[in-house]
Motif scaffolding. Structure first.
Motif, mmCIF file in Angstrom:
data_model
loop_
_atom_site.group_PDB
_atom_site.id
_atom_site.type_symbol
_atom_site.label_atom_id
_atom_site.label_comp_id
_atom_site.label_asym_id
_atom_site.label_seq_id
_atom_site.Cartn_x
_atom_site.Cartn_y
_atom_site.Cartn_z
ATOM 1 N N CYS A 197 15.703 19.277 -1.151
ATOM 2 C CA CYS A 197 17.092 19.675 -1.377
ATOM 3 C C CYS A 197 17.714 20.092 -0.057
ATOM 4 O O CYS A 197 17.071 20.039 0.999
ATOM 5 N N GLY A 198 18.985 20.520 -0.099
ATOM 6 C CA GLY A 198 19.697 20.882 1.116
ATOM 7 C C GLY A 198 20.149 19.645 1.877
ATOM 8 O O GLY A 198 20.384 18.579 1.301
ATOM 9 N N ASN A 199 20.249 19.760 3.205
ATOM 10 C CA ASN A 199 20.674 18.649 4.064
ATOM 11 C C ASN A 199 19.453 18.113 4.797
ATOM 12 O O ASN A 199 18.899 18.765 5.671
ATOM 13 N N MET A 200 19.038 16.906 4.436
ATOM 14 C CA MET A 200 17.864 16.278 5.056
ATOM 15 C C MET A 200 18.211 14.924 5.650
ATOM 16 O O MET A 200 17.335 14.081 5.838
ATOM 17 N N THR A 201 19.468 14.714 5.948
ATOM 18 C CA THR A 201 19.913 13.440 6.511
ATOM 19 C C THR A 201 19.153 13.112 7.796
ATOM 20 O O THR A 201 18.969 13.964 8.660
ATOM 21 N N GLY A 202 18.697 11.871 7.900
ATOM 22 C CA GLY A 202 17.994 11.409 9.094
ATOM 23 C C GLY A 202 16.488 11.425 8.989
ATOM 24 O O GLY A 202 15.803 10.854 9.842
ATOM 25 N N GLY A 203 15.945 12.051 7.955
ATOM 26 C CA GLY A 203 14.501 12.108 7.809
ATOM 27 C C GLY A 203 13.905 10.772 7.414
ATOM 28 O O GLY A 203 14.537 9.960 6.733
ATOM 29 N N ILE A 204 12.685 10.506 7.871
ATOM 30 C CA ILE A 204 11.944 9.293 7.517
ATOM 31 C C ILE A 204 10.563 9.725 7.042
ATOM 32 O O ILE A 204 9.843 10.427 7.754
ATOM 33 N N TYR A 205 10.185 9.300 5.823
ATOM 34 C CA TYR A 205 8.929 9.739 5.227
ATOM 35 C C TYR A 205 8.219 8.564 4.570
ATOM 36 O O TYR A 205 8.867 7.642 4.070
ATOM 37 N N GLU A 206 6.898 8.632 4.564
ATOM 38 C CA GLU A 206 6.086 7.575 3.955
ATOM 39 C C GLU A 206 5.122 8.173 2.935
ATOM 40 O O GLU A 206 4.616 9.288 3.135
ATOM 41 N N TYR A 207 4.855 7.407 1.876
ATOM 42 C CA TYR A 207 3.957 7.847 0.814
ATOM 43 C C TYR A 207 3.096 6.667 0.367
ATOM 44 O O TYR A 207 3.545 5.517 0.374
ATOM 45 N N PRO A 208 1.865 6.940 -0.064
ATOM 46 C CA PRO A 208 0.997 5.870 -0.552
ATOM 47 C C PRO A 208 1.191 5.604 -2.034
ATOM 48 O O PRO A 208 1.615 6.484 -2.792
ATOM 49 N N PHE A 209 0.866 4.396 -2.471
ATOM 50 C CA PHE A 209 0.748 4.081 -3.891
ATOM 51 C C PHE A 209 -0.641 4.488 -4.364
ATOM 52 O O PHE A 209 -1.632 4.352 -3.641
ATOM 53 N N GLY A 233 -2.896 1.454 7.094
ATOM 54 C CA GLY A 233 -3.975 2.042 7.858
ATOM 55 C C GLY A 233 -4.695 3.123 7.081
ATOM 56 O O GLY A 233 -4.587 3.234 5.861
ATOM 57 N N ASN A 234 -5.443 3.952 7.788
ATOM 58 C CA ASN A 234 -6.185 5.054 7.186
ATOM 59 C C ASN A 234 -5.601 6.371 7.661
ATOM 60 O O ASN A 234 -4.715 6.422 8.494
ATOM 61 N N GLY A 235 -6.108 7.455 7.137
ATOM 62 C CA GLY A 235 -5.643 8.763 7.573
ATOM 63 C C GLY A 235 -5.314 9.655 6.402
ATOM 64 O O GLY A 235 -5.441 9.287 5.235
ATOM 65 N N LEU A 236 -4.868 10.851 6.715
ATOM 66 C CA LEU A 236 -4.660 11.883 5.710
ATOM 67 C C LEU A 236 -3.633 11.489 4.668
ATOM 68 O O LEU A 236 -3.731 11.897 3.508
ATOM 69 N N TYR A 237 -2.602 10.720 5.063
ATOM 70 C CA TYR A 237 -1.541 10.390 4.129
ATOM 71 C C TYR A 237 -1.812 9.090 3.379
ATOM 72 O O TYR A 237 -1.041 8.702 2.521
ATOM 73 N N TRP A 238 -2.908 8.406 3.697
ATOM 74 C CA TRP A 238 -3.162 7.117 3.083
ATOM 75 C C TRP A 238 -4.496 7.120 2.350
ATOM 76 O O TRP A 238 -4.609 7.609 1.252
ATOM 77 N N CYS A 282 0.807 -1.228 0.000
ATOM 78 C CA CYS A 282 0.000 0.000 0.000
ATOM 79 C C CYS A 282 0.836 1.271 0.000
ATOM 80 O O CYS A 282 0.337 2.340 -0.370
ATOM 81 N N GLY A 283 2.100 1.176 0.435
ATOM 82 C CA GLY A 283 2.897 2.386 0.532
ATOM 83 C C GLY A 283 4.378 2.090 0.555
ATOM 84 O O GLY A 283 4.811 0.931 0.419
ATOM 85 N N ILE A 284 5.162 3.147 0.743
ATOM 86 C CA ILE A 284 6.613 3.013 0.752
ATOM 87 C C ILE A 284 7.187 3.963 1.799
ATOM 88 O O ILE A 284 6.670 5.066 1.993
ATOM 89 N N ARG A 285 8.227 3.487 2.507
ATOM 90 C CA ARG A 285 8.916 4.306 3.503
ATOM 91 C C ARG A 285 10.337 4.603 3.002
ATOM 92 O O ARG A 285 11.052 3.710 2.566
ATOM 93 N N PHE A 286 10.727 5.879 3.100
ATOM 94 C CA PHE A 286 12.079 6.301 2.741
ATOM 95 C C PHE A 286 12.798 6.780 3.996
ATOM 96 O O PHE A 286 12.270 7.614 4.740
ATOM 97 N N THR A 287 14.009 6.257 4.215
ATOM 98 C CA THR A 287 14.873 6.719 5.299
ATOM 99 C C THR A 287 16.093 7.371 4.676
ATOM 100 O O THR A 287 16.837 6.726 3.926
ATOM 101 N N PHE A 288 16.306 8.630 4.951
ATOM 102 C CA PHE A 288 17.401 9.384 4.330
ATOM 103 C C PHE A 288 18.686 9.133 5.117
ATOM 104 O O PHE A 288 19.001 9.850 6.060
ATOM 105 N N ASP A 289 19.428 8.095 4.714
ATOM 106 C CA ASP A 289 20.697 7.764 5.374
ATOM 107 C C ASP A 289 21.682 8.909 5.242
ATOM 108 O O ASP A 289 22.402 9.244 6.187
ATOM 109 N N SER A 290 21.733 9.484 4.066
ATOM 110 C CA SER A 290 22.592 10.639 3.799
ATOM 111 C C SER A 290 21.925 11.450 2.686
ATOM 112 O O SER A 290 21.509 10.883 1.673
ATOM 113 N N PHE A 291 21.835 12.755 2.881
ATOM 114 C CA PHE A 291 21.168 13.593 1.873
ATOM 115 C C PHE A 291 21.808 14.971 1.894
ATOM 116 O O PHE A 291 21.635 15.734 2.853
ATOM 117 N N ASN A 292 22.559 15.283 0.847
ATOM 118 C CA ASN A 292 23.277 16.548 0.782
ATOM 119 C C ASN A 292 23.260 17.063 -0.655
ATOM 120 O O ASN A 292 24.122 16.716 -1.458
#
Length: 325
Positions: free
Chosen positions: A123-135, A168-173, A83-93
């Motif tokens: 863009c910029g430095n976003m290292t450490g962020g965790i984000y989820e998106y629906p299909f 689950g349900n909610g605004l992002y799903w 149903c969705g995908i999770r991205f963990t930004f190990d390094s982002f510069n």
């Protein structure tokens, strides 16, 4: 007219109108071709990831990425239950956003199916962020697009991804759907399935005030695989203004694509909301809180075969979408 508007996105920044003069051509094969547990490079910078989890990197990472690049990353939806995908930004510069308006104008990684563009570009430095998106419905893959200009480069990014089978349900799903008050019969859901090639959508009772405590879903149906998106232009858009919080602005009434930026206030925009690869529909969600609403919105739309057209938004002020970390 009050021109303030707010949306939630990653990271906090605002932006002005940007004009693009590029054409992106690509080929993606059928789902059966990419079945299995591997990674396929279709071209010099178009990669398909078929594993349920893995890592996505910018070209030459951890060394500096090359200039003037456009790279496509497609993460395959391996089965229907995903149903969705999770991205963990190990390094982002990447190169920093514009200091005047906070918009990513030079180098960025974009969530290809999100609008507005200011909320889709990272863009910029976003290292450490965790984000989820629906299909989107029946989508074969989730697409990221990396762009670099011809000025300077940085070390780029390495992102861990994981497909999700529990969202689950909610605004992002999968947003809720309310019954529209004041209608007969009284069990009319606030749901519109749009199969026409062109027309308009609007908030309930437009141009009169929309009801409070309402959730409405507008689902655009893709009737051809050659249709790439839905071009949308505001006729009128008047929602409650954003409110200030300790974490920035927040929309109490809003319009958004699930998983993407929240829009509120008064605004004008022209954009193209893209279908994910293989998707059969895409959704927008309108929410009102318990306060008395404004006149709402009317938006003209047209299903399009050309998703390279310019998108513009007027005076959008952006606020942070909370991370999971």
């Amino acid at each position: 007219m009050d021109q303030s508007v707010s949306f939630h996105k990653i990271p906090p920044r605002s932006f002005s109108t940007i004009t693009f003069n590029s054409l992106l051509l690509y080929f993606i094969s059928s789902k059966s071709w990419i079945s299995g547990s591997d990674t396929r490079v279709l071209s010099s910078c178009h990669t398909i990831f078929a594993n349920p989890e893995g890592k996505i990197s910018s070209p030459y990472y951890p060394n500096d990425y090359p200039l003037s690049q456009v790279c496509i990353y497609d993460v395959v939806r391996s089965r229907e239950g995903i149903c969705g995908i999770r991205f963990t930004f190990d390094s982002f510069n990447l190169e920093s956003p514009d200091p005047k308006d906070g918009f990513c104008k030079k180098d960025w990684l974009a969530i290809d199916s999100c609008v507005p563009e200011g909320g889709a570009r990272l863009c910029g430095n976003m290292t450490g962020g965790i984000y989820e998106y629906p299909f989107q419905m029946k989508a074969d893959a989730f697409r990221l697009v990396f762009h670099s200009d011809n000025s300077t480069s940085h070390s780029g990014f390495q992102i861990s991804y994981k497909l999700l089978s529990s969202c689950g349900n909610g605004l992002y799903w999968d947003p809720p759907i309310s019954l529209i008050p004041g209608l007969f019969p009284s069990n009319v859901p606030c749901f519109t399935q749009v199969s026409e090639r062109k027309g308009t959508i609007n908030s309930p009772y437009y141009p009169h005030s929309y009801p409070n405590n309402l959730d409405c879903v507008y689902e655009f149906m893709r009737d051809s695989p050659f249709v790439c998106g839905v071009r949308m232009k505001v006729v009128s858009f008047e929602l409650d203004k954003p409110v200030d919080t300790q974490l920035g602005g927040a929309c109490l009434d809003f319009f958004h694509a699930p998983g993407c930026g929240f829009l509120c206030g008064s605004l004008r925009f022209i954009w193209t909301a893209k279908y994910q690869p293989g998707a059969t529909s895409l959704k927008f969600h309108f929410h009102s809180d318990e306060k008395i609403g404004r006149s709402g919105f009317q938006i003209a739309f047209e299903q399009t075969y050309d998703c390279t057209s310019v998108s513009t938004q007027r005076q959008l002020h952006s606020y942070t979408r909370p991370t999971l970390s």
